[in-house]
Design an enzyme around this catalytic site. Structure first.
Site, mmCIF file in Angstrom:
data_model
loop_
_atom_site.group_PDB
_atom_site.id
_atom_site.type_symbol
_atom_site.label_atom_id
_atom_site.label_comp_id
_atom_site.label_asym_id
_atom_site.label_seq_id
_atom_site.Cartn_x
_atom_site.Cartn_y
_atom_site.Cartn_z
ATOM 1 N N ALA A 105 21.703 125.576 15.022
ATOM 2 C CA ALA A 105 20.368 125.118 15.443
ATOM 3 C C ALA A 105 20.514 124.369 16.764
ATOM 4 O O ALA A 105 21.634 124.102 17.222
ATOM 5 C CB ALA A 105 19.778 124.196 14.385
ATOM 6 N N LYS A 106 19.431 124.062 17.388
ATOM 7 C CA LYS A 106 19.459 123.217 18.584
ATOM 8 C C LYS A 106 18.065 122.636 18.772
ATOM 9 O O LYS A 106 17.075 123.226 18.348
ATOM 10 C CB LYS A 106 19.833 124.051 19.818
ATOM 11 C CG LYS A 106 20.416 123.249 20.943
ATOM 12 C CD LYS A 106 21.872 122.908 20.679
ATOM 13 C CE LYS A 106 22.515 122.131 21.798
ATOM 14 N NZ LYS A 106 23.964 121.998 21.583
ATOM 15 N N GLY A 107 18.009 121.481 19.419
ATOM 16 C CA GLY A 107 16.713 120.874 19.710
ATOM 17 C C GLY A 107 16.687 120.404 21.144
ATOM 18 O O GLY A 107 17.728 120.254 21.794
#
Ligand code: NAD
Length: 416
Positions: A105-107
């Site tokens: 994931a990444k934000g």
């Protein structure tokens, strides 16, 4: 940085290559091309001058077939959904290459942290956390630091998450300060991993690590720690840079003194006993080991031919474009791809999560020993596959990473 290519396009091209090599079925490729979930939020906060600031943020969850989503949060004026999506995909492969039980994931939040006060950054982080609250959590998705976010940012996320839950949940985020459940060694883990990989590569090429010359692009968390660790191993740091420019000295630079200078002045530029050079020149420095530790698209088809390093250890995510990969491979430069070279960070993040879940705190030696064993094994797995397939280390790492994820998807099956 010239000739920029969309990071997501780069990630898709890398995936296509791996799928082709692995002869994976169309359905699996289709599932891996797009993230499983992607949430964009509009974050309104009170600015110090009393006005309302509105920032766009996102959290992209690529694939969780091998375990909960995991990935950093980036604050940068150029953050886009495209970039964060690519980074989320690279996280999936990275966790898989390291064989740790996480998905990717990444934000990110599109903002300029350099122009914001600590109070504004805290309010931004807390409101963002509350807006992605429903899709994160210790068994769902565990954030960590990335560009321009740090241990303090993670502490604010932990506190916001815990306040909403009503009890302390240190395992909801990693890269925290030690005082609130952070792991020993986490701050240096990404860099230590990148240097361990460079050391392994040096052994393969017969380059002595003691006295090896090193150039580092980017002097943030990853770059500065990599320079420090390499220096402590006996390497000679010949050039470093940050967003304001670079400095070089073929006789060697002291990274500790450069760090002091940067802390005082805000940049490595202006350091005494060094020649000022451009960011382009840093990458083209004559050296044994080059560590790109800034942002994407640093090595492209425009400058790949001018790279003189024997080993490139990608501290940053996505610093080399696919066209540049081919050129470096033809030049017989041993490139250790990001999904392997900078995986030390997520590996120690995983150790932090395990310690939190078990309410344990391991000593530094234990953390570093575990990290070294894991990095050396992953490096050699990838190196052996690359030799067997006669391909770039990146293709081999992708084959390993994508292959394990595809296997997990097939084993789980589709529900309903
Ligand atoms: P950071 O914000 O601490 O540092 C970034 C550095 O890059 C700063 O020194 C900045 O001045 C410099 N920079 C920006 N643009 C530049 C340019 N054009 N030329 C030269 N320098 C430039 O970020 P970080 O945590 O060190 O992350 C750096 C890279 O490593 C990113 O690609 C990130 O995704 C990756 N990474 C970080 C971690 C981690 O644990 N922090 C883990 C894995 C990968």
């Amino acid at each position: 940085m010239s000739n920029e290519q969309s990071p997501y396009c780069v990630a898709l091209e890398q995936l296509r290559l791996a799928v082709e090599k692995l002869n994976l079925e169309h359905g699996i490729h289709a599932m891996l091309k797009v993230p499983k979930r992607s949430l964009t939020v509009s974050i309104a906060i009170r600015m110090d001058n009393g006005e309302t600031g509105v920032f766009t943020g996102c959290r992209v969850q690529h694939m969780d077939a091998r375990g909960p989503f995991k990935g950093g949060i980036r604050y940068h004026p150029n953050v886009t959904l495209d970039e964060v999506t690519a980074l989320s995909m690279w996280m999936t492969w990275k966790c898989s290459v390291m064989d740790i039980p996480y998905g990717g994931a990444k934000g990110g939040i599109c903002c300029n942290p350099k122009e914001m006060s600590k109070g504004e950054l805290e309010r931004l982080t807390r409101r963002y956390t509350s807006m992605i609250f429903d899709i994160i959590g210790p068994y769902r998705d565990v954030p960590a630091p990335d560009v321009y976010t740090d241990a303090q940012t993670m502490a604010w996320i932990m506190d916001t998450y815990s306040q909403i839950k009503g009890y302390s949940v240190p395992e909801c985020v990693t890269g925290k300060p030690i005082s609130v459940g952070g792991s020993e060694g986490r701050a240096e883990a990404t860099s230590l991993g990148a240097v361990i990989c460079a050391e392994e590569a040096a052994k393969k090429l017969g380059v002595k690590i003691k006295g090896a010359t090193v150039a580092v692009q980017g002097y943030g968390n990853v770059g500065w720690n990599a320079a420090k660790i390499a220096y402590d191993l006996g390497c000679k740091i010949v050039a470093v840079s940050d967003s304001k420019g670079g400095i070089s000295n073929p006789n060697g630079l002291n990274p500790y003194k450069i760090y002091e200078h940067k802390t005082r002045t805000g940049s490595v530029v202006g350091f005494k006993d060094a020649k000022e050079v451009s960011n382009e020149e840093i990458l083209e420095t004559k050296c044994d080991i080059l560590i790109p530790a800034a942002l994407e698209n640093a090595i492209t088809k425009d400058n790949a031919d001018k790279i003189k390093a024997k080993i490139v250890s990608e501290g940053a995510n996505g610093p080399t474009t696919p066209e540049a990969d081919k050129i470096l491979f033809e030049k017989k430069i041993l490139l250790i791809p990001d999904i392997l070279a900078n995986a030390g960070g997520v590996t120690v993040s995983y150790y932090e999560w395990v310690q939190n879940l078990e309410r344990e705190h391991w000593p530094l030696e234990e953390v570093n020993q575990k990290l070294e064993t894991k990095m050396v094994k992953a490096f050699n797995d990838v190196y052996t596959l690359a030799q067997k397939e006669k391909c770039e280390m990146r293709t081999a790492a992708l084959m390993l990473g994508v292959g394990r994820v595809a296997e997990a998807i097939k084993t789980l099956g589709l529900w309903p």
